[in-house]
Design a protein around this motif. Structure first.
Motif, PDB file in Angstrom:
ATOM      1  N   UNK A 150       0.804  -1.233   0.000  1.00  0.00           N
ATOM      2  CA  UNK A 150       0.000   0.000   0.000  1.00  0.00           C
ATOM      3  C   UNK A 150       0.831   1.274   0.000  1.00  0.00           C
ATOM      4  N   UNK A 151       2.132   1.181   0.239  1.00  0.00           N
ATOM      5  CA  UNK A 151       2.966   2.368   0.266  1.00  0.00           C
ATOM      6  C   UNK A 151       3.353   2.818  -1.130  1.00  0.00           C
ATOM      7  N   UNK A 152       3.711   4.080  -1.244  1.00  0.00           N
ATOM      8  CA  UNK A 152       4.136   4.628  -2.534  1.00  0.00           C
ATOM      9  C   UNK A 152       5.409   5.434  -2.331  1.00  0.00           C
ATOM     10  N   UNK A 153       6.465   5.028  -2.985  1.00  0.00           N
ATOM     11  CA  UNK A 153       7.727   5.772  -2.908  1.00  0.00           C
ATOM     12  C   UNK A 153       7.576   7.104  -3.645  1.00  0.00           C
ATOM     13  N   UNK A 154       8.298   8.114  -3.172  1.00  0.00           N
ATOM     14  CA  UNK A 154       8.258   9.438  -3.794  1.00  0.00           C
ATOM     15  C   UNK A 154       9.451   9.534  -4.739  1.00  0.00           C
ATOM     16  N   UNK A 155       9.164   9.558  -6.036  1.00  0.00           N
ATOM     17  CA  UNK A 155      10.211   9.493  -7.053  1.00  0.00           C
ATOM     18  C   UNK A 155      10.222  10.788  -7.852  1.00  0.00           C
ATOM     19  N   UNK A 156      11.385  11.404  -7.961  1.00  0.00           N
ATOM     20  CA  UNK A 156      11.496  12.680  -8.663  1.00  0.00           C
ATOM     21  C   UNK A 156      11.081  12.567 -10.127  1.00  0.00           C
ATOM     22  N   UNK A 157      11.220  11.382 -10.696  1.00  0.00           N
ATOM     23  CA  UNK A 157      10.858  11.228 -12.105  1.00  0.00           C
ATOM     24  C   UNK A 157       9.350  11.319 -12.335  1.00  0.00           C
ATOM     25  N   UNK A 158       8.557  11.309 -11.255  1.00  0.00           N
ATOM     26  CA  UNK A 158       7.125  11.567 -11.394  1.00  0.00           C
ATOM     27  C   UNK A 158       6.841  13.022 -11.740  1.00  0.00           C
ATOM     28  N   UNK A 159       7.865  13.880 -11.628  1.00  0.00           N
ATOM     29  CA  UNK A 159       7.673  15.322 -11.785  1.00  0.00           C
ATOM     30  C   UNK A 159       8.416  15.885 -12.998  1.00  0.00           C
ATOM     31  N   UNK A 160       8.771  15.031 -13.938  1.00  0.00           N
ATOM     32  CA  UNK A 160       9.412  15.468 -15.186  1.00  0.00           C
ATOM     33  C   UNK A 160      10.581  16.422 -14.918  1.00  0.00           C
ATOM     34  N   UNK A 161      11.597  15.967 -14.177  1.00  0.00           N
ATOM     35  CA  UNK A 161      12.659  16.892 -13.774  1.00  0.00           C
ATOM     36  C   UNK A 161      13.543  17.325 -14.940  1.00  0.00           C
ATOM     37  N   UNK A 162      13.977  18.575 -14.878  1.00  0.00           N
ATOM     38  CA  UNK A 162      15.041  19.087 -15.742  1.00  0.00           C
ATOM     39  C   UNK A 162      16.219  19.326 -14.812  1.00  0.00           C
ATOM     40  N   UNK A 163      17.161  18.380 -14.796  1.00  0.00           N
ATOM     41  CA  UNK A 163      18.233  18.436 -13.807  1.00  0.00           C
ATOM     42  C   UNK A 163      19.140  19.633 -14.028  1.00  0.00           C
ATOM     43  N   UNK A 164      19.430  19.950 -15.257  1.00  0.00           N
ATOM     44  CA  UNK A 164      20.320  21.084 -15.531  1.00  0.00           C
ATOM     45  C   UNK A 164      19.709  22.392 -15.052  1.00  0.00           C
ATOM     46  N   UNK A 165      18.401  22.530 -15.200  1.00  0.00           N
ATOM     47  CA  UNK A 165      17.719  23.762 -14.787  1.00  0.00           C
ATOM     48  C   UNK A 165      17.272  23.721 -13.336  1.00  0.00           C
ATOM     49  N   UNK A 166      17.456  22.576 -12.663  1.00  0.00           N
ATOM     50  CA  UNK A 166      16.981  22.399 -11.284  1.00  0.00           C
ATOM     51  C   UNK A 166      15.508  22.766 -11.189  1.00  0.00           C
ATOM     52  N   UNK A 167      14.708  22.154 -12.065  1.00  0.00           N
ATOM     53  CA  UNK A 167      13.287  22.456 -12.084  1.00  0.00           C
ATOM     54  C   UNK A 167      12.493  21.178 -12.296  1.00  0.00           C
ATOM     55  N   UNK A 168      11.214  21.235 -11.976  1.00  0.00           N
ATOM     56  CA  UNK A 168      10.330  20.083 -12.131  1.00  0.00           C
ATOM     57  C   UNK A 168       8.912  20.585 -12.358  1.00  0.00           C
TER      58      UNK A 168
END
Length: 450
Positions: A150-168
């Protein structure tokens, strides 16, 4: 860094290699390469940190006060009610300084609830390994399966990250805002729960717990999701650094997590993203997952930078493997990065980073993957221990007004018998092992006491 890029070996602590050249080398694919040994025979026995022989000695020996206190403390945990965190990603906020309360919508709640429940499961699993009590095994398994199902891990890839821009997607500005970049950077703290849960699984296996094959598969799938979530937070650090390293072609103002600029803010920011304690703690969790999943590729990803396939991020190399982080973070005199940049509690932060290295070194040695206690990396860990031992003894005071008393956990008892040579006895005497570490080794004083 994509598979197939070049390699540049990083120099040892104190060697004639400047920070700027290390950072420049990152753009060319710098990793700390090392031979990859096979797993040691018998590594499966025991838990993540504790060899089977130590567990059996505790089980067969006369009850000690530490053991009695531990068994008394965990008795009520048989009724522990797990509270898996399963909020929809789009509802989540950072909330790092908010109190925990419904509607369960912050990263802080996700990480602290995972830590608390996994700590209970790990202690119950250890109790089972020490006593053979099947009720403790069943209780530990019940807690972990609740999270696996029932748990759900919090994954940054759920937020369409732009790593170079430090944005999501849904990103905001400011540490106290709903979804700042710190939201991604601090996803690595799910690694605390990963450490506990993987240790619990290994302890249950050591004790011969009755785990159905389907249940074992559910747990392994959960460990994999947690590992990938922790790895996504690690990417917020390393892939930002990769994009902004000298020679990477990125221009513009730096956007980073509390960097310390000096004459060159961008270089300082890149350095922080390659030397901060977040990286080491993330990789402690990943090493734990590698042990529980019996995944040597994940272990090699942490220890040598070798490729590993993350189902969310794809197959990538690790641009900042753990040995390189340690060598970058420790000065020749043992001063750790967090002290050098002047954190508000500089000694405590330095010790906090040292704590992660001791845990990683213990895991790697237990599994027969690598000996981080020796060579240049071991020398760096020892230099840090020698620097901070006087603070643990109370012989030296922190220079920071906010740190009137140094509070930290001293884990030198996790090192092998020869570590430190003639200075070992003095290092061990600097402070006892911590009574408990809810986010890692559990009852450390009991487990490291023999």
């Amino acid at each position: 860094m994509e598979e197939g890029s070049g390699r540049t070996r990083l120099g040892p602590a104190g060697a004639a290699i400047g920070r700027r050249s290390v950072l420049a080398g990152l753009a060319a694919g710098a990793v700390c390469a090392a031979p990859w040994p096979g797993a040691r025979a018998g590594a499966r026995a025991g838990g993540l940190f504790i060899p089977g022989a130590r567990i059996e000695a505790l089980r067969r020996g006369a009850p000690t006060p530490d053991l009695q206190a531990f068994l008394t403390r965990i008795a009520p945990l048989r009724a522990h009610g797990p509270a898996p965190f399963a909020a929809d990603p789009d509802t989540l906020r950072f909330g790092w300084k908010e109190r925990q309360a419904p509607p369960d919508d912050t990263l802080r709640e996700a990480t602290t609830r995972l830590q608390a429940d996994s700590d209970a499961a790990r202690d119950l699993a250890l109790g089972f390994a020490l006593t053979g009590d099947p009720a403790q095994a069943r209780a530990a398994l019940r807690v972990m399966l609740a999270w696996a199902r029932r748990g759900r891990a919090v994954n940054l890839y759920d937020y369409d990250p732009d790593f170079a821009a430090a944005s999501m997607r849904g990103g905001t500005e400011g540490f106290g805002s709903d979804r700042p970049w710190n939201f991604g950077l601090d996803m690595i703290w799910q690694g605390y729960g990963l450490l506990n849960a993987c240790d619990a699984f290994l302890l249950l296996r050591h004790g011969g717990a009755a785990i159905a094959p389907a249940e074992a598969e559910e747990l392994r799938a959960w460990f994999r999701r947690l590992a990938e979530a922790t790895n996504s937070g690690l990417h917020a650090w390393t892939l930002w650094a990769e994009a902004h390293a000298p020679g990477a072609g990125r221009t513009g103002a730096p956007h980073f997590h509390g960097g310390f600029g000096g004459d060159d803010p961008m270089a300082a920011a890149v350095e922080r993203h390659l030397a901060d304690n977040h990286l080491s703690w993330a990789m402690a969790g990943l090493l734990a997952a590698a042990a529980a999943l019996e995944d040597p590729a994940l272990a090699a990803h942490v220890l040598t930078g070798a490729p590993w396939t993350d189902r969310r991020a794809g197959r990538r190399r690790n641009p900042a493997p753990l040995p390189g982080v340690i060598l970058r973070a420790v000065e020749p005199d043992g001063r750790v990065y967090e002290e050098r940049i002047g954190r508000r509690t500089p000694i405590g932060y330095g010790l906090f980073h040292l704590e992660a290295w001791c845990l990683c070194a213990r895991i790697a040695a237990r599994q027969g993957w690598a000996d981080l206690w020796s060579g240049d990396v071991g020398a760096a860990i020892l230099a840090a221990a020698l620097r901070y031992a006087p603070y643990m003894r109370g012989d030296k005071a922190s220079p920071a007004p906010a740190e009137a008393q140094v509070r930290a956990r001293w884990l030198l008892a996790a090192s092998p018998p020869g570590f430190g040579g003639a200075r070992r006895a003095g290092l061990l005497a600097a402070a006892p092992p911590p009574p408990r570490m809810t986010h890692a080794i559990g009852p450390a004083a009991l487990l490291l006491g023999g």
